[in-house]
Design an enzyme around this catalytic site. Structure first.
Site, short mmCIF file in Angstrom:
data_model
loop_
_atom_site.label_atom_id
_atom_site.label_comp_id
_atom_site.label_asym_id
_atom_site.label_seq_id
_atom_site.Cartn_x
_atom_site.Cartn_y
_atom_site.Cartn_z
N GLU A 3 0.75 1.85 -9.47
CA GLU A 3 1.79 2.40 -8.61
C GLU A 3 2.31 1.34 -7.65
O GLU A 3 3.52 1.20 -7.43
CB GLU A 3 1.23 3.59 -7.85
CG GLU A 3 2.25 4.40 -7.07
CD GLU A 3 1.62 5.61 -6.40
OE1 GLU A 3 2.35 6.34 -5.71
OE2 GLU A 3 0.39 5.84 -6.54
N ASP A 6 7.76 6.95 2.11
CA ASP A 6 7.30 8.11 2.86
C ASP A 6 6.77 7.83 4.27
O ASP A 6 7.23 8.41 5.23
CB ASP A 6 6.21 8.84 2.07
CG ASP A 6 6.67 9.28 0.70
OD1 ASP A 6 7.69 8.76 0.23
OD2 ASP A 6 6.02 10.13 0.10
#
Length: 451
Positions: A416, A187
């Site tokens: 993550e 992102d």
């Protein structure tokens, strides 16, 4: 700084402990139809997350892995795109932003073929899906045949690739382009900074960032970045998500995105052959994509692939993990494979705290150890690079990376991502693709990538 080749091996939990822990994560994150990446931060279904989840789920339940992909494909648009989020209608709108009432897919995307239900986002994510479908089929061919799995997903996957290679070939040069930083999945990579600086951000008072309710601000994109993401998505929505008429103020050819398209084209060829359909067109398309990937995105001086900014028609001089993921492409020229391996083992991507590969150049001007894709090391890109090393016969290096992935997954509670300097787990815990890819490395260590 120690290299990937001589860093001492980290200690991993026992395989049985890891397997049980990973299975528990996937069971806990299952909604009944699909798997959420995280119960807190990402409570809907994400596109490439589900592909990675299916790759791991096949070792627990091939049926559930098939259902994971089928649920995602049921939200496919008529123009072929697979949206990057499929929203769960049972959750409140405030559970995630941008929410369904922001994307307005069923209304704003009607002309582009958005389904009436479920609501989805209007953008896409990397095309890992055909590879996932083929691996899921191979996990239990008898079940796959009985359910008609390949026969049902094949035309949808063909339509998905056709969309990328027609509507998204924005430069007319044979590669697929991304039109939003969320599409390549990395992102807020520094690769996007210069292009995003040309985008007028939306007013931060016009939206509420639900990600900050569950994630630390130091780990997440800045408000300025988010304002630009919102502006790009709003403009795309205003254009009806129509790539033929939209004015794309952000348009990039990303090496990892196109490398995954190549590998998935080869997987489509295997699907087609299994279904007694012509497979050569997919192999030809993969070969043409590989040639264009090398011609347009390889940079000799950097020793890796770089992103191309289509607005300026120039390569972006930033080293990121996206430029190493093309190791998964089987038929790269040998000198490029050698240089990618050298870059991977060198100062730019050899981290002191982990064997995983940092998302951005450790020596780069924009490196930030904890901020999302500006430095942290991710498990999915490590898995892809592990597969790439095996594809090119670099088995000792692949094994070292595998050992690091398993150790970091176990000691971080399936985080993550990992801080590449300290080795600490960051972001969400009990993250689905971390658990799924851990399972895959545990259960299919000798499975050779197709070529």
């Amino acid at each position: 700084m120690k290299t990937l080749l001589n860093r001492p091996a980290p200690t991993a939990p026992s395989p049985l402990t890891l397997r049980r822990g990973a299975a528990r994560v996937l069971l806990d994150n299952w909604t009944g139809t699909s798997t959420v990446p995280s119960r807190t931060l990402y409570p809907h279904q994400w596109s490439w997350d589900s592909a990675f989840v299916a790759i791991g789920l096949r070792h627990l339940s091939a049926r559930r892995a098939q259902r994971e992909l089928e649920a995602l494909l049921s939200a496919q648009w008529a123009d072929g795109r697979i949206p990057h989020i499929v929203f769960n209608p049972e959750l409140p709108l405030g559970a995630y932003f941008p929410s369904p009432d922001f994307w307005r897919s069923s209304r704003a995307g009607r002309a582009a073929g958005a389904p009436a239900t479920p609501e989805t986002s209007g953008i896409v994510q990397p095309p890992v899906h055909a590879l996932a479908a083929w691996l899921v089929h191979r996990a239990d061919p008898e079940l796959s045949e009985r359910r008609g799995f390949l026969a049902r997903v094949h035309p949808r996957l063909v339509a998905w690739h056709d969309y990328l290679l027609s509507r998204r070939d924005l430069a007319g040069e044979g590669l697929a382009a991304v039109v939003h930083p969320w599409e390549p999945g990395m992102d807020n990579s520094p690769c996007w900074d210069r292009a995003l600086a040309r985008v007028e951000p939306a007013d931060t008072g016009a939206f509420h960032r639900a990600d900050l309710d569950h994630g630390h601000p130091a780990d997440r994109p800045t408000d300025l970045d988010y304002g630009r993401y919102v502006r790009l998505a709003t403009d795309y929505r205003t254009a009806g998500y129509d790539d033929r008429t939209a004015q794309h103020h952000f348009a990039m050819e990303d090496p990892a995105f196109n490398a995954l398209l190549i590998v998935s084209e080869l997987a489509l060829a295997d699907l087609a052959r299994h279904l007694n359909l012509p497979d050569q067109p997919h192999r030809d398309r993969a070969a043409a994509l590989t040639q264009r990937l090398v011609t347009r995105l390889w940079d000799e001086r950097a020793g890796q692939f770089l992103v191309r900014d289509l607005t300026t028609d120039s390569l972006v001089a930033e080293r990121s993990v996206s430029g190493l993921v093309p190791l998964i492409v089987p038929h790269l020229p040998q000198d490029i494979v050698d240089q990618l391996h050298t870059t991977l083992a060198g100062e730019h991507f050899t981290a002191p705290g982990t064997r995983l590969v940092p998302s951005y150049d450790l020596t780069g001007h924009a490196f930030a150890a904890t901020r999302y894709w500006r430095g942290p090391a991710w498990f999915n890109t490590a898995w892809l690079i592990h597969r790439g090393l095996r594809t090119h016969g670099l088995h000792a290096q692949a094994q070292r990376l595998r050992t690091g992935i398993l150790a970091d997954a176990g000691r971080s509670d399936f985080a993550e991502y990992i801080d590449p300097i300290t080795g600490a787990g960051r972001g969400a815990r009990q993250f689905s693709w971390t658990a799924a890819l851990t399972l895959d490395l545990l259960c299919a260590p000798d499975e050779e990538p197709d070529s």
